[in-house]
Structures are given as structure tokens and as C-alpha cells.
Enzyme design. Structure first.
Site, PDB file in Angstrom:
ATOM      1  N   GLU A 285       0.819  -1.215   0.000  1.00 47.69           N
ATOM      2  CA  GLU A 285       0.000   0.000   0.000  1.00 47.69           C
ATOM      3  C   GLU A 285       0.849   1.260   0.000  1.00 47.69           C
ATOM      4  O   GLU A 285       0.418   2.316  -0.459  1.00 47.69           O
ATOM      5  CB  GLU A 285      -0.932  -0.016   1.218  1.00 47.69           C
ATOM      6  CG  GLU A 285      -2.177   0.831   1.056  1.00 47.69           C
ATOM      7  CD  GLU A 285      -3.212   0.553   2.130  1.00 47.69           C
ATOM      8  OE1 GLU A 285      -4.291   0.046   1.783  1.00 47.69           O
ATOM      9  OE2 GLU A 285      -2.944   0.830   3.314  1.00 47.69           O
ATOM     10  N   HIS A 306       7.655 -26.910  -0.297  1.00 49.51           N
ATOM     11  CA  HIS A 306       7.038 -28.054  -0.961  1.00 49.51           C
ATOM     12  C   HIS A 306       5.916 -27.618  -1.902  1.00 49.51           C
ATOM     13  O   HIS A 306       5.212 -28.466  -2.455  1.00 49.51           O
ATOM     14  CB  HIS A 306       6.516 -29.047   0.082  1.00 49.51           C
ATOM     15  CG  HIS A 306       7.602 -29.645   0.908  1.00 49.51           C
ATOM     16  ND1 HIS A 306       8.129 -30.896   0.678  1.00 49.51           N
ATOM     17  CD2 HIS A 306       8.306 -29.144   1.959  1.00 49.51           C
ATOM     18  CE1 HIS A 306       9.090 -31.146   1.552  1.00 49.51           C
ATOM     19  NE2 HIS A 306       9.219 -30.104   2.350  1.00 49.51           N
ATOM     20  N   LYS A 420     -14.263   0.484  -4.054  1.00 47.20           N
ATOM     21  CA  LYS A 420     -15.383   0.944  -3.231  1.00 47.20           C
ATOM     22  C   LYS A 420     -16.400   1.696  -4.078  1.00 47.20           C
ATOM     23  O   LYS A 420     -17.612   1.508  -3.921  1.00 47.20           O
ATOM     24  CB  LYS A 420     -14.870   1.835  -2.101  1.00 47.20           C
ATOM     25  CG  LYS A 420     -13.982   1.132  -1.097  1.00 47.20           C
ATOM     26  CD  LYS A 420     -13.517   2.096  -0.023  1.00 47.20           C
ATOM     27  CE  LYS A 420     -12.557   1.446   0.947  1.00 47.20           C
ATOM     28  NZ  LYS A 420     -12.066   2.400   1.964  1.00 47.20           N
TER      29      LYS A 420
END
Length: 444
Positions: A285, A306, A420
Site C-alpha cells: 500500500e 514443498h 469501493k
């Protein structure tokens, strides 16, 4: 805490990192003097040295009220409003039920997603339990957290009564404005302030992180002391050769300039998984803007060796690793001998598990460096409040410096608002009529 960049230096020109020294010094100076971009969000810089004993006592007193009256405490928040606290709790706690129910409330996290199943199962779990809520939101209108708080407030009042709900719901919010502040004042909740000049991802050493950590019974004074000592060790007057934040910021940017676009944060202790998650938000961010920035990824070794190990070893060489190494573990456990030795592991009998883990760490470092992956190593003494406090401030300070070196504003997040706007338009939120019409036309 110690920083080792020697296994990364061989991947850049010998003078490349030191070429950043004056740029890093300039960034440090701009942070200290408040002349950089985003300078209205520098409250975290000297937060550790400004926190008073009285303030920490107030946090601990509030935590004691919640502990005395709750079997569980739900932290409602998203992003920086929960990741920091969770990172510390996971790092310090017992892996299998990190709190003893008889001594401390179980700390739960919600308000960080919009999953109906998650919330329905949380409510089912809380029914019949004595629980409290720490509602963390500067505005009180963040969708994920606000929906969750509506549900929790109603459940708490229904289950425990209005008077007890007022006692066990705590608001951490803006000092004067916003829906959460209005609700806290109206209902009479105990409240703490999120400082205006501290962004969410830098807020773990404010009440946002300190109250949940104190509720879990951990020593927030030692946490702050670790952060303060790291603040002192990374000031602008500390020489580049002695300043781990300056060296880390310089090394990251030197690697970025030669095409290392992805940084993988590595731990060999599963307790640090959420420290990885907090770090990913902090750096992603802060730096990911203006079409620039190192992409922050993270793995838990040896588990992910793995699964992701093949790609890291032999994939595209656009990556580097930063490994958090813990020198001393908190428990002692040895590999037992087995008479049949069907697994062929009797050569390890008597060795401590941590010794095996350390050799896995060293072997991985050698293999990855040989495979063309630069390796930065951060060593801390052990997982305790003091060392975690140091690590938190180290990453915060280095992030601010690194972002300025990259020539972005490390303290805003304009891209976060895009989803948003689309979500509100699709939900026909009042005031978004034009956006609703436009986005529905696109979808049609």
C-alpha cells in the site's frame, strides 16, 4: 536485531548500494523534518518515544475490564486496523489456542471481509458466551467493519443487556467526527483515539494494536520499548553503515533497479505468518503507485518449499528474498530415536528440532542464492514483545525511506478507493446514481 545484506550484494554492482547512500540520507532528513510528500501522516515516526507510561496504564486498565468480563473479545477492523494486532498476537502466543480461556479472553477477528458464512458462524460461536467488541474504524463507515459492528452490537445487547454492552464495547476511532465517534459518544462506550497523522498500516503502536495485544495479556510496555530502541537506532544522525533501515531501503531499491521486481518475505517460524501479512500491506500500500513499486509476496518455510520452492529456485529471476531468522526458540524438543528406523532418521536422534530447522534455513539460503535469488537476512534474538516491537518499527521506518527513494508518496493509498466506488454503484448507494447508471450500462 541484525541485518545481513551480503548475500544480496553479489547481485548488484559493487557501488550500487552505496550510490543510494545520499538518496537515503535525503529521505531520512525529509522524514525527520516533515518536508516529504505525505508529511501529514508522519505521526508514527516518533510515536514509540512519545508514548507515556500513563497512556499505557490506561490501555492496560481498559484491557483488564474486558478480561474480567469477557470469554472472547472480537476485534472488528480491516487492513491496518487488525493486521498489526493479529501479527503480534500470533507471533507471541501459543499456536494451539494461544490464550488460556481461564486466564484471558479469546481474541477473534472480524470486519475484514464480507463473507456471510464467516459472520453467521461467528455469531453462532458467540451466542451464549460472554463477549466484548473492540470496534476499530476512523470513519465508522468502512463497509466490511460497519456491517460486522452492526451485527455484533445487536448480538451483544441482546445477549448481555444494554448496560453490560456499554461496558464491554470499546471504540477506537476519530477524536471528533465520524459515525463510530457519534455512536461511541451516544452509547457511552470507552473510546481511544486513532491519531489523525497516523495511517492505518502504521497504527499498530497506537490503541489500534495496543489494546487487543494487552487484552491477550502481553506486555505492551516491552513492545513499545523495543520500538523506541529501534527508533533511536535508525535516526537520520545514524551513519549509513550502522543504520539497518537505511541499508535495507538502499538494498531493496538497488535490486529493483536491476530487475528484481518481487520481494518475498520468508520465515521459518509459522508464528510469523501474520507478520508476513502485515508487512505485505505495509509495503504494498505504501509503494505500489504511479505504476511503480516492488511487489510484496510472502512464504512460510519449510512448508512452502514443498509448493512454491520450485518456482523460487528455478522460475523467472525477477525475485529476491528477505528472511526473518529467529536465533532462539522458546521451547526445547529433540528428535527421538526409533528402534526400527524405517524413516531413516536415526541420524537425527537427539538433535533439537530447531537445529534441523536452522539447517533447513541455511540449506535453502545456499540453494536459492546459487539459483540466482538475492537474499537479505534479518535476525532477531527470539519471539518476545521487545524483539517484535523492534521488528515493527524497523519495517515501518524502512518503508517510509524506501518509498521516498522510489519517489512515491508512501503514506497515501488512492487506488484503494476504486473498488469501493464500483461496489457502492452496484449496490445503488444514495449519491452514486450517476456511477450506478454508468457501471450497469458497461455490464449490460
Amino acid at each position: 536485531m541484525k541485518l545481513d545484506i551480503t548475500k544480496a550484494l553479489q547481485f548488484v554492482d559493487a557501488n550500487a548500494v552505496h550510490a543510494f547512500e545520499p538518496v537515503v540520507a535525503k529521505a531520512n532528513k525529509a522524514l525527520e523534518e516533515g518536508t516529504c510528500r505525505g508529511n501529514d501522516f508522519l505521526g508514527w515516526m516518533h510515536l514509540p518515544s512519545q508514548i507515556t507510561e500513563e497512556f499505557l496504564d490506561e490501555i492496560n486498565a481498559c484491557a483488564a475490564v474486558l478480561r474480567d468480563n469477557c470469554e472472547a473479545v472480537v476485534v472488528a477492523g480491516i487492513g491496518g486496523s487488525y493486521l498489526g494486532a493479529r501479527a503480534v498476537l500470533e507471533a507471541l502466543g501459543d499456536t494451539f489456542g494461544w490464550l488460556k480461556p481461564s486466564d484471558y479472553p479469546r481474541i477473534l477477528f472480524a470486519g475484514n471481509n464480507i463473507s456471510e458464512d464467516y459472520l453467521a458462524e461467528l455469531i453462532d460461536y458467540l451466542k451464549g458466551k460472554k463477549f466484548g467488541v473492540i470496534n476499530i474504524s476512523k470513519s465508522g463507515t468502512t463497509t466490511e467493519t460497519a456491517i460486522t459492528f452492526r451485527l455484533l452490537k445487536k448480538l451483544c445487547e441482546d445477549e448481555r443487556g444494554k448496560e453490560m454492552a456499554q461496558k464491554v464495547i470499546v471504540a477506537i476511532t476519530d477524536a471528533k467526527k465520524g459515525a463510530a465517534r457519534t455512536t461511541a459518544d451516544k452509547e457511552g462506550y470507552k473510546s481511544f483515539i486513532i491519531p489523525d497523522n497516523v495511517g492505518g498500516r502504521f497504527s499498530v503502536l497506537t490503541p489500534v494494536g495496543l489494546l487487543p495485544i494487552a487484552c491477550a495479556g502481553f506486555d505492551i510496555k516491552a513492545l513499545v520499548k523495543g520500538a523506541k530502541d529501534m527508533e533511536d537506532a535508525t535516526g537520520q544522525d545514524i551513519a549509513f553503515a550502522d543504520n539497518p533501515c537505511s541499508q535495507y531501503a538502499a538494498m531493496r531499491n538497488a535490486l529493483y533497479n536491476v530487475g528484481k521486481k518481487i520481494e518475498i518475505l520468508v520465515n521459518f517460524q509459522p508464528k510469523l505468518h501474520f507478520m508476513n501479512e502485515w508487512w505485505k500491506q505495509l509495503y504494498g500500500e505504501s509503494e505500489g503507485k504511479d505504476k511503480k513499486g516492488i511487489f510484496p509476496a510472502a512464504v512460510d518455510f519449510s512448508t512452502d518449499l514443498h509448493s512454491m520452492g520450485q518456482w523460487i529456485q528455478d522460475g523467472e529471476r525477477t525475485i529476491f528474498e528477505t528472511v526473518i531468522s529467529v536465533d532462539n526458540v522458546n521451547h526445547t524438543l529433540a528428535v527421538p530415536s526409533d528402534e526400527e528406523n524405517l524413516d531413516g532418521l536415526n541420524f537425527l536422534a537427539g538433535k533439537r528440532i530447531d537445529e534441523v530447522n536452522k539447517m533447513a534455513e541455511l540449506g535453502t539460503q545456499i540453494a536459492h542464492v546459487d539459483g540466482g535469488v538475492p537474499n537479505i537476512r534479518i535476525c532477531i534474538d527470539k519471539l518476545d514483545e521487545y524483539n517484535i516491537g523492534q521488528l515493527i518499527y524497523f519495517f515501518e521506518k524502512a518503508c517510509g525511506v524506501s518509498g521516498l527513494v522510489l519517489n512515491v508518496n508512501p503514506f497515501n493509498q488512492p487506488g484503494v478507493e476504486d473498488y469501493k466506488r464500483n461496489m457502492f454503484a452496484l449496490l445503488d448507494k444514495p449519491g452514486y446514481e450517476a456511477e450506478s447508471k454508468a457501471i450497469k450500462a458497461r455490464l449490460a
